[in-house]
Design a protein around this motif. Structure first.
Motif, PDB file in Angstrom:
ATOM      1  N   HIS A   1      -1.092   2.267  12.231  1.00 23.06           N
ATOM      2  CA  HIS A   1      -1.974   2.693  11.146  1.00 23.06           C
ATOM      3  C   HIS A   1      -2.888   1.532  10.705  1.00 23.06           C
ATOM      4  O   HIS A   1      -4.107   1.693  10.618  1.00 23.06           O
ATOM      5  CB  HIS A   1      -1.146   3.207   9.966  1.00 23.06           C
ATOM      6  CG  HIS A   1      -1.988   3.665   8.809  1.00 23.06           C
ATOM      7  ND1 HIS A   1      -2.757   4.808   8.859  1.00 23.06           N
ATOM      8  CD2 HIS A   1      -2.211   3.121   7.586  1.00 23.06           C
ATOM      9  CE1 HIS A   1      -3.402   4.952   7.713  1.00 23.06           C
ATOM     10  NE2 HIS A   1      -3.089   3.936   6.925  1.00 23.06           N
TER      11      HIS A   1
ATOM     12  N   ASP B   1       0.821  -1.211   0.000  1.00 21.19           N
ATOM     13  CA  ASP B   1       0.000   0.000   0.000  1.00 21.19           C
ATOM     14  C   ASP B   1       0.855   1.261   0.000  1.00 21.19           C
ATOM     15  O   ASP B   1       1.094   1.878  -1.040  1.00 21.19           O
ATOM     16  CB  ASP B   1      -0.920  -0.047   1.236  1.00 21.19           C
ATOM     17  CG  ASP B   1      -1.884   1.109   1.320  1.00 21.19           C
ATOM     18  OD1 ASP B   1      -1.422   2.253   1.310  1.00 21.19           O
ATOM     19  OD2 ASP B   1      -3.099   0.895   1.414  1.00 21.19           O
TER      20      ASP B   1
ATOM     21  N   GLU C   1      -5.025  -3.106   4.976  1.00 28.04           N
ATOM     22  CA  GLU C   1      -5.130  -2.321   3.721  1.00 28.04           C
ATOM     23  C   GLU C   1      -5.580  -3.228   2.566  1.00 28.04           C
ATOM     24  O   GLU C   1      -6.275  -2.785   1.654  1.00 28.04           O
ATOM     25  CB  GLU C   1      -3.785  -1.667   3.371  1.00 28.04           C
ATOM     26  CG  GLU C   1      -3.251  -0.703   4.433  1.00 28.04           C
ATOM     27  CD  GLU C   1      -3.920   0.676   4.446  1.00 28.04           C
ATOM     28  OE1 GLU C   1      -4.922   0.878   3.739  1.00 28.04           O
ATOM     29  OE2 GLU C   1      -3.426   1.544   5.195  1.00 28.04           O
TER      30      GLU C   1
ATOM     31  N   HIS D   1     -10.711   5.395   6.443  1.00 26.31           N
ATOM     32  CA  HIS D   1      -9.558   6.149   6.944  1.00 26.31           C
ATOM     33  C   HIS D   1      -9.889   7.404   7.741  1.00 26.31           C
ATOM     34  O   HIS D   1      -9.039   7.900   8.450  1.00 26.31           O
ATOM     35  CB  HIS D   1      -8.619   6.517   5.784  1.00 26.31           C
ATOM     36  CG  HIS D   1      -7.651   5.420   5.476  1.00 26.31           C
ATOM     37  ND1 HIS D   1      -8.050   4.146   5.139  1.00 26.31           N
ATOM     38  CD2 HIS D   1      -6.291   5.398   5.463  1.00 26.31           C
ATOM     39  CE1 HIS D   1      -6.982   3.394   4.927  1.00 26.31           C
ATOM     40  NE2 HIS D   1      -5.907   4.123   5.120  1.00 26.31           N
TER      41      HIS D   1
ATOM     42  N   VAL E   1      -6.872   1.281  10.786  1.00 31.00           N
ATOM     43  CA  VAL E   1      -7.610   1.101   9.524  1.00 31.00           C
ATOM     44  C   VAL E   1      -8.612  -0.054   9.667  1.00 31.00           C
ATOM     45  O   VAL E   1      -9.760   0.044   9.209  1.00 31.00           O
ATOM     46  CB  VAL E   1      -6.629   0.848   8.347  1.00 31.00           C
ATOM     47  CG1 VAL E   1      -7.357   0.357   7.104  1.00 31.00           C
ATOM     48  CG2 VAL E   1      -5.857   2.132   8.027  1.00 31.00           C
TER      49      VAL E   1
HETATM   50 ZN   LIG Z   1      -3.877   3.475   5.008  1.00 26.32          ZN
END
Ligand SMILES: [Zn+2]
Ligand SMILES: NC(=O)c1ccc[n+]([C@@H]2O[C@H](COP(=O)([O-])OP(=O)(O)OC[C@H]3O[C@@H](n4cnc5c(N)ncnc54)[C@H](O)[C@@H]3O)[C@@H](O)[C@H]2O)c1
Length: 399
Positions: free
Chosen positions: A293, A164, A212, A277, A297
């Motif tokens: 992160h 990603d 992701e 997000h 997510v």
């Molecule tokens: Zn992201």
């Protein structure tokens, strides 16, 4: 006085109109043991421009990666010696802290600029960024702003960076308590994904990148979601072959979107790849970045999928399938910060970051996103309660 703004004015000359188009081409390579002397890939990537050799390279390495791969520094030195006709390390590799702390420290950008200046790098020299998404974002920002753009080769070393963050066109650091407040759109010169690096990741960082993949599968590819769903055990057990397939497909979907959406540099307000997000970015901040992160997510995806269900877009079975898949992958889908009213400030911050009208992607079904421009906070509050309930049931089931 009312001025008709469409009317021609006697104050102004005819404007000069000019359309400028620039095309970018870059490749994402997949390899193993990148710095093995018998692996010529990096040298080939650098020779591809067919200019005078050797090229100056400044390597910037993630300290968290180095902790588990201390041999990397001498491997880099040996590689540059072996391929001396092609590349030369301008100075010793720079080692910078890994993780979000790097993106919260503006001084690091300056330090990289200082090294670029001291080593006399030009726009045809290379910054070789080796590390997780945070380090790549930071180095990418430094690369894009020195001399208005030095060539950047990214070597992503986490799942999330390989599938990603490291394959796209964005970079950035955090400022004023806001994620990616400073940054640019700047495509890399090349990206080299080496799956060998993934072996030293913590289980947590191994898992993060899968969030992701779930995200892009949910908005674009139902078959890919099915692949993830049926391979949760293999992924949890760190089967490398399955992970390589996941990374490849996820990177491919990202790049297809960037190349074919007609909005590679996100000039409009729509950003389907940021499904889940708005809450994720806010949760990262509210938890003082104790949530990674990818973990944030996963929660953001669960929240926006639940909201999609409450809106009547997504049916119950598909909604449950999403929550169960994320949960089976090991993600926690509820954190107390979800209940803080300030969470919803994340919506306006998200809009502000994108520009224009608030545009959120929700799910019509697995594999198909649907854009919405307004949200109902009371419905979101219900969605949060449903997630809390899901988490409690899951916990009592596993006890
Ligand atoms: Zn992201
Ligand atoms: N630019 C973009 O388009 C984009 C997209 C998504 C996410 N991001 C950003 O990416 C960042 C998250 O990246 P991430 O998930 O890679 O986490 P990360 O960069 O925070 O890395 C997590 C940890 O793993 C360590 N590490 C890195 N490689 C390792 C390895 N091979 N073995 C052992 N440890 C290793 C790091 O030192 C760090 O401690 C966030 O800042 C997020 O905002 C950017």
């Amino acid at each position: 006085m009312v001025v008709d703004i469409k009317q021609k004015s006697r104050f102004n000359l005819q404007p000069i109109s000019q359309s400028v188009s620039v095309s970018f081409n870059y490749q994402i390579h997949f390899t193993k043991n990148l710095f093995d002397l018998k692996n010529p890939l990096l040298a080939q990537v650098i020779t591809a421009d067919e200019e005078t050799k050797p090229k100056k390279v400044l390597a910037v390495v993630d300290a968290g990666l180095l902790q588990f791969n201390p041999e990397l520094v001498w491997q880099l030195a040996a590689y540059s010696k072996f391929y001396a006709e092609i590349l030369t390390l301008a100075v010793e590799p720079m080692i910078i802290p890994g993780g979000e702390a790097a993106k919260n420290d503006r001084l690091l950008v300056e330090k990289i600029h200082q090294q670029i200046h001291a080593a006399g790098l030009c726009r045809h020299s290379y910054l070789l960024a080796i590390g997780g998404g945070a380090v790549l974002d930071l180095v990418g920002y430094a690369a894009a702003t020195a001399h208005r753009g030095i060539r950047l080769i990214r070597v992503p070393t986490t799942v999330l960076a390989q599938n990603d963050s490291g394959v796209g066109v964005k970079n950035g650091i955090n400022a004023f308590g806001k994620k990616n407040f400073l940054g640019t759109f700047a495509p890399p010169y090349a990206v080299i994904n080496d799956s060998t690096f993934l072996t030293t990741l913590s289980d947590r960082d191994w898992r993060c990148g899968i969030a992701e993949a779930v995200k892009v599968a949910l908005i674009k590819d139902a078959h890919f979601f099915e692949f993830i769903h049926t391979h949760t055990a293999a992924l949890v057990n760190r089967d490398m072959d399955t992970m390589e397939q996941l990374i490849y497909r996820c990177a491919q979907l990202h790049l297809e979107h960037i190349a074919n959406s007609g909005d590679a540099f996100e000039m409009g307000s729509s950003r389907p790849l940021d499904f889940g997000h708005w809450a994720a970015h806010k949760l990262e901040h509210l938890t003082d970045y104790s949530l990674r992160h990818g973990e944030a997510v996963a929660i953001g995806i669960a929240l926006d999928s639940t909201y999609s269900y409450l809106l009547g877009l997504l049916d119950w079975l598909q909604w449950q399938r999403i929550l169960n898949t994320l949960s089976a992958l090991g993600f926690t889908l509820y954190v107390p910060e979800l209940a803080q009213q300030s969470l919803f400030r994340g919506l306006s911050e998200f809009r502000e970051h994108l520009g224009g009208e608030l545009t959120l992607t929700f799910l019509q079904q697995i594999g198909q996103g649907f854009e919405v421009h307004e949200v109902d906070i009371s419905l979101y509050t219900r969605a949060i309660l449903l997630l809390q309930d899901f988490g409690e049931k899951r916990r009592s089931f596993s006890n």
